[in-house]
Design an enzyme around this catalytic site. Sequence first.
Site, PDB file in Angstrom:
ATOM      1  N   ARG A 139      -7.296  -1.898   4.452  1.00  5.85           N
ATOM      2  CA  ARG A 139      -6.525  -2.987   3.837  1.00  5.85           C
ATOM      3  C   ARG A 139      -6.893  -4.338   4.440  1.00  5.85           C
ATOM      4  NH1 ARG A 139      -0.481  -1.180   4.698  1.00  5.85           N
ATOM      5  NH2 ARG A 139      -1.409  -0.706   6.721  1.00  5.85           N
ATOM      6  N   SER A 187       2.971  -4.278   2.241  1.00  5.27           N
ATOM      7  CA  SER A 187       2.159  -3.061   2.250  1.00  5.27           C
ATOM      8  C   SER A 187       0.743  -3.339   1.770  1.00  5.27           C
ATOM      9  CB  SER A 187       2.815  -1.964   1.408  1.00  5.27           C
ATOM     10  OG  SER A 187       3.020  -2.404   0.088  1.00  5.27           O
ATOM     11  N   GLU A 239       6.309  -1.868 -12.206  1.00  2.00           N
ATOM     12  CA  GLU A 239       4.863  -1.637 -12.267  1.00  2.00           C
ATOM     13  C   GLU A 239       4.284  -1.811 -13.664  1.00  2.00           C
ATOM     14  OE1 GLU A 239       7.027   0.419 -10.662  1.00  2.00           O
ATOM     15  OE2 GLU A 239       6.524  -0.371  -8.685  1.00  2.00           O
ATOM     16  N   PHE A 297       2.199   4.533  -7.327  1.00  2.27           N
ATOM     17  CA  PHE A 297       3.005   3.888  -8.387  1.00  2.27           C
ATOM     18  C   PHE A 297       2.114   3.166  -9.394  1.00  2.27           C
ATOM     19  CE2 PHE A 297       5.756   3.439  -4.447  1.00  2.27           C
ATOM     20  CZ  PHE A 297       6.350   4.679  -4.623  1.00  2.27           C
ATOM     21  N   ARG A 316      -5.632   3.468   3.690  1.00  2.00           N
ATOM     22  CA  ARG A 316      -4.844   2.993   4.822  1.00  2.00           C
ATOM     23  C   ARG A 316      -5.103   3.877   6.040  1.00  2.00           C
ATOM     24  NH1 ARG A 316       1.269   1.628   3.796  1.00  2.00           N
ATOM     25  NH2 ARG A 316       2.131   1.550   5.879  1.00  2.00           N
TER      26      ARG A 316
END
Lengths: 320, 295
Positions: free
Chosen positions: A15, A42, A63, A88, A172
């Site tokens: 990230r 996040s 979303e 998501f 991640r």
Amino acid sequence: MSAAAPAAAGTFDCRDAYVRAVEELAEGDDRIVAVVNDSVGSSKLGKFRDRFPARLINVGIAEQNMVGVGAGLANGGKIPFVSAASCFLSARALEQIKADCAYSQQNVKLCGISSGVAYGELGATHHSIEDIAWLRAIDKLTVIVPADPWETAAAVKAAAGHDGPVYIRISRMPVPALPRPEGATFAIGKAETLRDGGDVAIIANGTLVHRALDAAAALAAEGIAARVINMASVSPIDAEAIAAAAATGAIVTAEEGLAAGGLGGAVAEYCAEHHPVRVKRLGFPGFLPTGSPSWLMERYGLTAEGIAAAARDLVTAKSL
Amino acid sequence: MMGNPDMVDVAASADRRDSLAARAEFVRERANWMRRRLLKMIVDAGQGHPGGDLSSADIVACLYFDILRIDPKVPAAPGRDRFVLSKGHCTGVLYTALAGRGFFPEAELDTYLKPESRLNGHPNRTYLPGIETNTGPLGHGLPVGVGVAVAGQIDEAGYRVFVLTGDGELQEGSMWEAAMFAGHRGLGNLTVIVDRNRLQQGARTEETNALEPLADKWRAFGWDVVEVDGHDHAALLAAFDDAAAARARPRVIIANTFKGQGVSFMRDQAGWHHGVPNAEQYAQAMAELEAEMSR
């Protein structure tokens, strides 16, 4: 959660490379905007928000609207990086990805953050292991699974320069920087052969690539020469690289996702039709039990040892 | 707001010096032509969605033949006004309007739904110029329209965004995600038109999953609301003119319409959501529309 644990020395959270690349792009191109679903933290986009406040569009926890808004921003001349937890983004907004981005051929960059089993103990609702199977089935959508920080940044920049919708999986789970020759380049649709070998081929992407290299090193000590291919670009896929892998007579695929339908599925489809050869797919079987990311990877053999064992079995079977 | 420097306004049909009555009369003729032409398309193709096409024909005619600043010679001009057909199944009105404005030859309307026609059952922007986004599944057009409006807001561009939604479509949750966000952002460049014909595919909206009090719902989401007779061209034009004024809030025009408007036996009938008139019904429909035109 364990995914939030700091990266071990010599490993990186992709990230960070992602946000640095997006910020660099944004510095030079005011069409670059970020769209998030309350996922500034996040997605690690806090600095982007501070530097480019007007270009950070936070739709809140919505979303479907997030992806539709991304498509509309592209219609309005922007290059939106839509960033959300991949579970998501890919599932909740699947029809928006299909209709508004891919079918409409809008220039939207979809960034699935914390993909695979990064959310470990949070369970199957938060695992994103189906995303590659779902998204590679969508026509005219580029799908990329980078393996390390360098490739993440390179993929983000390639996506920005590509006129069309792209999905990039941003891991991640900490990964090391892969060894690469000077002047290495990234191209959509082009695989990277990280190690040559004629006994078996390992085709991996994302967090499995460094494990594949470790497996190949272990196999070499036993006299087995394993070819290692980093197949970051799942769609379009590099058919030549699969053909070269098939020429070894045995292929192991490895990915942080479902064993069915994703990278392994793509390789198996191609081989069944063009180069019939044994293909062993390593990945997850379906909804997973409670466990940390590293426990889940070990439990399902997504380790250097697991890959080496699968490769060894295929090489043995070849000689029978 | 900046002007609209990328746009050459060639909406020759919409000379703003004309009186409202003259503009309304011009649009009335165009809407009548659209109705006749789209019914022919549906009859020739053997399928289509005449009910919603006919309920929205006057709204779409006002936009395409008077309000929208669009140029068929430069269909992707960055400063163009955007029209998004969120109720994507009503291609009859969209295709006749685009052909009528010269985005493609009128004769191509005869290819509607034929193999490899650019005139698909739902609009496709990669097939035809003048289409902003591919719709069809309900609940998609408003989020996309909101995104375009956000881009215009960031750039302080002068273009406006118009989204036509069905009323039944407002049962989709994504429409309210988008409505909430448009209200939050104060998207004054965005106008939604609700084709409030009170019928969805199978039954009345209020019997299926009630929308009322609809105006209150939009107000609660931060929108300005105006209700008009969706078949009154002067009223529609006045509402759209007002929507052109600089605003700090998005605006919804609830256009009260009748499904199948213009054809007596289709009017307010759920059964004509999709369906094809037989030869006798078609002759009657055309006769009624021709009579309406000559009144």
